[in-house]
Design an enzyme around this catalytic site. Structure first.
Site, short mmCIF file in Angstrom:
data_model
loop_
_atom_site.label_atom_id
_atom_site.label_comp_id
_atom_site.label_asym_id
_atom_site.label_seq_id
_atom_site.Cartn_x
_atom_site.Cartn_y
_atom_site.Cartn_z
N GLY A 63 0.85 -1.19 0.00
CA GLY A 63 0.00 0.00 0.00
C GLY A 63 0.89 1.24 0.00
N ARG A 64 0.33 2.33 0.52
CA ARG A 64 1.09 3.60 0.51
C ARG A 64 2.44 3.47 1.21
NH1 ARG A 64 -4.39 5.61 1.24
NH2 ARG A 64 -4.19 4.42 3.15
N ILE A 65 2.45 2.87 2.41
CA ILE A 65 3.69 2.82 3.20
C ILE A 65 4.67 1.83 2.56
CG2 ILE A 65 4.71 2.45 5.48
CD1 ILE A 65 1.95 3.29 6.67
N THR B 23 6.73 -2.62 11.28
CA THR B 23 6.23 -1.32 11.76
C THR B 23 4.71 -1.26 11.55
OG1 THR B 23 6.72 -0.35 9.60
CG2 THR B 23 8.35 0.00 11.33
N ARG C 195 1.58 -4.00 12.47
CA ARG C 195 0.86 -4.39 13.68
C ARG C 195 1.48 -5.68 14.21
NH1 ARG C 195 -0.68 0.06 13.73
NH2 ARG C 195 -2.80 0.88 13.88
N GLU D 69 0.69 -5.04 23.00
CA GLU D 69 1.20 -3.73 23.47
C GLU D 69 0.40 -3.23 24.66
OE1 GLU D 69 1.52 -0.93 20.23
OE2 GLU D 69 2.43 -2.45 18.99
N HIS E 191 6.33 1.78 19.38
CA HIS E 191 5.28 2.15 18.41
C HIS E 191 5.33 3.64 18.05
CE1 HIS E 191 1.12 0.70 16.83
NE2 HIS E 191 1.66 1.58 16.00
N ILE E 192 6.43 4.04 17.40
CA ILE E 192 6.63 5.46 17.08
C ILE E 192 6.72 5.71 15.57
CG2 ILE E 192 7.69 6.10 19.30
CD1 ILE E 192 10.46 5.83 17.88
N GLY E 193 6.15 4.81 14.78
CA GLY E 193 6.27 4.92 13.32
C GLY E 193 5.94 6.30 12.76
C1 GLV Z 1 -0.08 3.68 13.68
O1 GLV Z 1 0.27 2.59 13.98
C2 GLV Z 1 -1.17 3.96 12.79
O2 GLV Z 1 -1.90 3.03 12.41
O3 GLV Z 1 -1.35 5.14 12.44
#
Ligand code: GLV
Length: 318
Positions: A156-158, A235, A237, A266, A284-286
């Site tokens: 996807g986008r990321i 990064t 889930r 988490e 969890h700081i993506g």
């Molecule tokens: C972070 O994990 C998000 O889904 O924005």
């Protein structure tokens, strides 16, 4: 006319709150902690909109407790914390924050990949512990990145933003996802089945949403397919990877290293994972850059405002 009411489950960057104030009577969990479930159930009883975090479970019970709710605006791109089907059945619009966090999250995936490849965190600890006694030919030998093969799960986008970074490193790009036929991707990106991707990649980076289909997508069998020199980056889930199987694979050096920004339960992180030298662990700081979190706050605010004003929100999920 009284303003509609919104509840914000935890403080978000100021641009978003300021924008909300223009339209809503804003109620907020002012504590510096994730809101307790009971407090959340009570807070939503008479609100028209809810701005929530990925740590808030917006399930049937919560939706039933919120009789006036018209909008759930999730301050995240992932929305596995929201029962979207049930919200739809109750005519509640659910929104998220896609797009604005793409590049920041890809940057962080890349930071983890580089840190694992070149053992940056391990070497930093070594130096701080006073163990650096001079240059050594065999000190902290890691893996090259340039020219290697990157397997991306979820294009996807990321995933695509990570692939663009990989192009700069002369990498071959394999990817896996449910729709192999894609005309929006460069021809050089090769779709493969999961087994081929695991077997051929030097690095694997996960960018898929968490769904019931891909829970534990990478388990014992898939980790065993990976090269002993391979590095896994997550990064997306936590539950997409079977964490216990991953710990075993890392302990037995069946794979070389892992860079994790997300975990199965988490904020709990298994001690066995923390004890391993060949992992880099982040809380969890993506999307956690100043610019991106400001944009997410504004987008989450605009989503809620549009729904309340009967307009089309920037990012609607149902
Ligand atoms: C972070 O994990 C998000 O889904 O924005």
């Amino acid at each position: 006319m009284p303003k509609p009411k919104i509840f914000v489950t935890r403080s978000i960057p100021k641009p978003g709150l300021d924008r909300l104030e223009e339209v809503f009577e804003v109620h907020i969990n002012a504590s510096d902690k994730a809101i307790e479930r009971n407090a959340l159930l009570e807070a939503v009883q008479d609100v028209d909109a809810l701005l929530c975090l990925l740590t808030d479970s917006i399930d049937k019970e919560l939706i039933d407790a919120a009789g006036r709710l018209k909008c759930v605006s999730n301050f995240a791109v992932g929305y596995n914390n929201v029962d979207v089907a049930y919200a739809s059945a109750k005519n509640i619009v659910v929104c998220n924050t896609p797009g604005v966090l793409t590049e920041s999250t890809a940057d962080l995936a890349w930071a983890l990949l580089m840190a694992c490849a070149r053992r940056v965190v391990e070497a930093d600890h070594y130096l701080r512990d006073g163990l650096f006694t001079g240059w050594e030919p065999l000190l902290f030998l890691g893996n090259d990145v340039f020219g290697k093969t990157l397997g991306i799960i979820g294009m996807g986008r990321i995933g695509q933003a990570v692939a663009r970074r990989a192009e700069g490193f002369g990498m071959k790009i394999l990817w896996h996802g449910p729709r192999p036929e894609r005309d929006d991707l460069p021809a050089a990106y090769q779709w493969t089945d999961l087994q081929t991707l695991c077997q051929e990649s030097d690095y694997i980076s996960i960018h898929a949403p968490l769904t019931s289909e891909n829970h534990h997508l990478l388990g014992e069998k898939e980790l065993a397919w990976m090269k002993a020199s391979a590095i896994l980056i997550n990064t997306a889930r936590g539950p997409i990877v079977d964490e216990l199987a991953l710990i075993k694979a890392l302990q037995n050096r069946e794979i070389a290293a892992a860079g994790l920004d997300v975990f199965e339960q988490e904020p709990a992180v298994p001690q066995a994972l923390m004890d391993l030298p060949n992992v880099v662990l982040l809380p969890h700081i993506g999307s956690a850059s100043i610019e991106t979190r400001n944009k997410m706050a504004l987008m989450a605010a605009e989503n809620a405002i549009a729904v309340i004003q009967g307009k089309e929100p920037p990012a609607r999920l149902n």
